[in-house]
Structures are given as structure tokens and as C-alpha cells.
Design a protein around this motif. Structure first.
Motif, PDB file in Angstrom:
ATOM      1  N   GLY A  63       0.824  -1.211   0.000  1.00 10.11           N
ATOM      2  CA  GLY A  63       0.000   0.000   0.000  1.00 10.11           C
ATOM      3  C   GLY A  63       0.853   1.253   0.000  1.00 10.11           C
ATOM      4  N   TYR A  64       0.219   2.371   0.333  1.00  7.93           N
ATOM      5  CA  TYR A  64       0.919   3.657   0.354  1.00  7.93           C
ATOM      6  C   TYR A  64       2.085   3.624   1.339  1.00  7.93           C
ATOM      7  CZ  TYR A  64      -3.285   5.692  -1.836  1.00  7.93           C
ATOM      8  OH  TYR A  64      -4.346   5.993  -2.674  1.00  7.93           O
ATOM      9  N   GLN A  65       3.189   4.264   0.938  1.00  6.40           N
ATOM     10  CA  GLN A  65       4.364   4.322   1.808  1.00  6.40           C
ATOM     11  C   GLN A  65       4.975   5.715   1.772  1.00  6.40           C
ATOM     12  OE1 GLN A  65       8.741   2.828   1.255  1.00  6.40           O
ATOM     13  NE2 GLN A  65       7.466   1.092   1.857  1.00  6.40           N
ATOM     14  N   ALA A  66       5.218   6.250   2.947  1.00  4.71           N
ATOM     15  CA  ALA A  66       6.015   7.466   3.110  1.00  4.71           C
ATOM     16  C   ALA A  66       7.457   6.970   3.227  1.00  4.71           C
ATOM     17  CB  ALA A  66       5.588   8.226   4.361  1.00  4.71           C
ATOM     18  N   ASP A  67       8.207   7.115   2.153  1.00  2.45           N
ATOM     19  CA  ASP A  67       9.537   6.523   2.024  1.00  2.45           C
ATOM     20  C   ASP A  67      10.602   7.416   2.651  1.00  2.45           C
ATOM     21  OD1 ASP A  67      11.550   4.791   1.157  1.00  2.45           O
ATOM     22  OD2 ASP A  67      10.854   4.756  -0.915  1.00  2.45           O
ATOM     23  N   PHE A  68      11.694   6.795   3.088  1.00  2.12           N
ATOM     24  CA  PHE A  68      12.920   7.512   3.465  1.00  2.12           C
ATOM     25  C   PHE A  68      14.084   6.545   3.389  1.00  2.12           C
ATOM     26  CE2 PHE A  68      11.105   6.100   7.483  1.00  2.12           C
ATOM     27  CZ  PHE A  68      12.184   5.578   8.161  1.00  2.12           C
ATOM     28  N   GLU A  69      15.279   7.108   3.281  1.00  2.00           N
ATOM     29  CA  GLU A  69      16.466   6.281   3.061  1.00  2.00           C
ATOM     30  C   GLU A  69      17.710   6.987   3.576  1.00  2.00           C
ATOM     31  OE1 GLU A  69      17.933   6.098  -0.915  1.00  2.00           O
ATOM     32  OE2 GLU A  69      17.250   8.116  -1.346  1.00  2.00           O
ATOM     33  N   ALA A  70      18.811   6.245   3.584  1.00  2.00           N
ATOM     34  CA  ALA A  70      20.099   6.819   3.953  1.00  2.00           C
ATOM     35  C   ALA A  70      20.716   7.574   2.777  1.00  2.00           C
ATOM     36  CB  ALA A  70      21.052   5.721   4.436  1.00  2.00           C
ATOM     37  N   GLY A  71      20.252   7.300   1.559  1.00  2.00           N
ATOM     38  CA  GLY A  71      20.762   7.947   0.350  1.00  2.00           C
ATOM     39  C   GLY A  71      20.138   9.308   0.107  1.00  2.00           C
TER      40      GLY A  71
END
Length: 190
Positions: A63-71
Motif C-alpha cells: 500500500g501507500y508508503q512514506a519513504d525515506f532512506e540513507a541515500g
């Protein structure tokens, strides 16, 4: 998953990787319209916050995702896990039409938004879902603004979950989680 220093912590190592994306699922019902505020920190890898999602079993969510990353590319985007993929790049305002076509408008430069994200430190994330309008903010900056008119693909309610992504060793932490339900779609009441 564990609790370290007062924060929900997901970690993988070279010796103990996850075989696929795995999720810590909130078990207090379904969410429809809400505002979620939390702080996150990530060292290595990629993570996200699933909302209005479906529990697919075995700690897998779509489903919907509020994404985040180390990059430097994906933090703040709206990504539909196991669905339509990237719905909105960072810094865009997107309208998804009934037929699935997207109208995207660049509102803020992605680099400017990335520069406001603290590497390997605590950042605030606010997710707002009101009807078919979904907004992500990191450290007070709108990173993704989606209006989803594609009725057969969108989700108006679902579960909330935290992601531990497969891939390189990583540590992700979440704290100060505050949820304000605007409407209640709770399976116990249906």
C-alpha cells in the motif's frame, strides 16, 4: 525489531539480513483519515511508513508508503509498495486521474528538500491522509502531495506499519509517534 534508547528499532546485519521487506504492524485497527507525526533516524539502507495498507501475511504489507532512506533520492516520496510503484517524486504535487494517468507539477527542488534532511540523525515526518489527498512532510517541508482519483487502485483505509527493508545492513529507528484519527474505520465496529 526491538526497543533501544526509547525508540522502536529495526536492524539488519551482514550475518542476519532480512530475506525480504518486513514490517512491524500496528494492531489497533484500520485507519482512514488521519495525521501521523513521528521522528525517524536511519543509518544505511531504506525504510518507510506504510499507511492505508493491506496485511498480506507473514509480516508483508502492500500500500501507500512514506519513504525515506540513507541515500539522497527517495526520502519523502509517496511509493505504493506492491502496487503502482512511485506515485510522487520528492518535491512534486501529483494528481492521479481516474484512468491512472498522472499530472505532476514540480513545486520544490528535490535537492533543497534533501539538504533539509539530517543524515544519520533524527528527522520529523508528518503524514496526512484526508479522503484521497495524501501529503508527506519531512522537517516541516512538503515532500509529496498526491490526490488519487483512481478509485479501483487507491486505498481509503487500511493498516499502519513500519518497514525494515531488505538489502544492505541498516538500522532504522522511530520515536515520538503520535496519531490523530480524523475518522475511525475500525474493523471491530463493522
Amino acid at each position: 525489531w526491538s526497543v533501544k534508547d526509547g525508540a522502536i528499532t529495526g536492524a539488519t546485519t551482514k550475518e542476519n539480513p532480512t530475506q525480504g521487506n518486513t514490517f512491524l504492524i500496528w494492531k489497533d485497527g484500520q485507519l482512514d483519515d488521519f495525521e501521523l507525526r513521528l521522528e525517524f533516524k536511519i543509518v544505511g539502507g531504506n525504510s518507510g511508513i506504510q499507511y492505508r495498507s493491506k496485511d498480506l501475511g507473514n509480516w508483508v504489507v502492500g500500500g501507500y508508503q512514506a519513504d525515506f532512506e540513507a541515500g539522497d533520492t527517495y526520502s519523502g516520496i509517496n511509493y505504493e509498495e506492491r502496487g503502482r510503484g512511485i506515485l510522487c517524486q520528492r518535491g512534486e504535487k501529483v494528481v492521479i486521474e481516474k484512468d491512472g494517468t498522472k499530472q505532476a507539477e514540480r513545486v520544490t527542488e528535490s535537492k533543497k528538500l534533501q539538504d533539509a534532511i539530517k543524515k544519520e540523525d533524527w528527522n520529523s515526518y508528518i503524514i496526512s491522509a484526508q479522503g484521497n489527498h495524501l501529503v508527506h512532510k519531512i522537517n516541516g517541508n512538503v515532500t509529496a502531495d498526491v490526490t488519487d482519483h483512481q478509485a479501483e487502485k487507491r486505498s481509503m483505509s487500511g493498516i499502519l506499519a513500519l518497514q525494515l527493508h531488505a538489502g544492505p545492513p541498516m538500522t532504522v529507528q522511530f520515536k515520538n509517534i503520535r496519531l490523530k484519527r480524523v475518522k475511525l474505520a475500525d474493523n471491530r465496529r463493522k
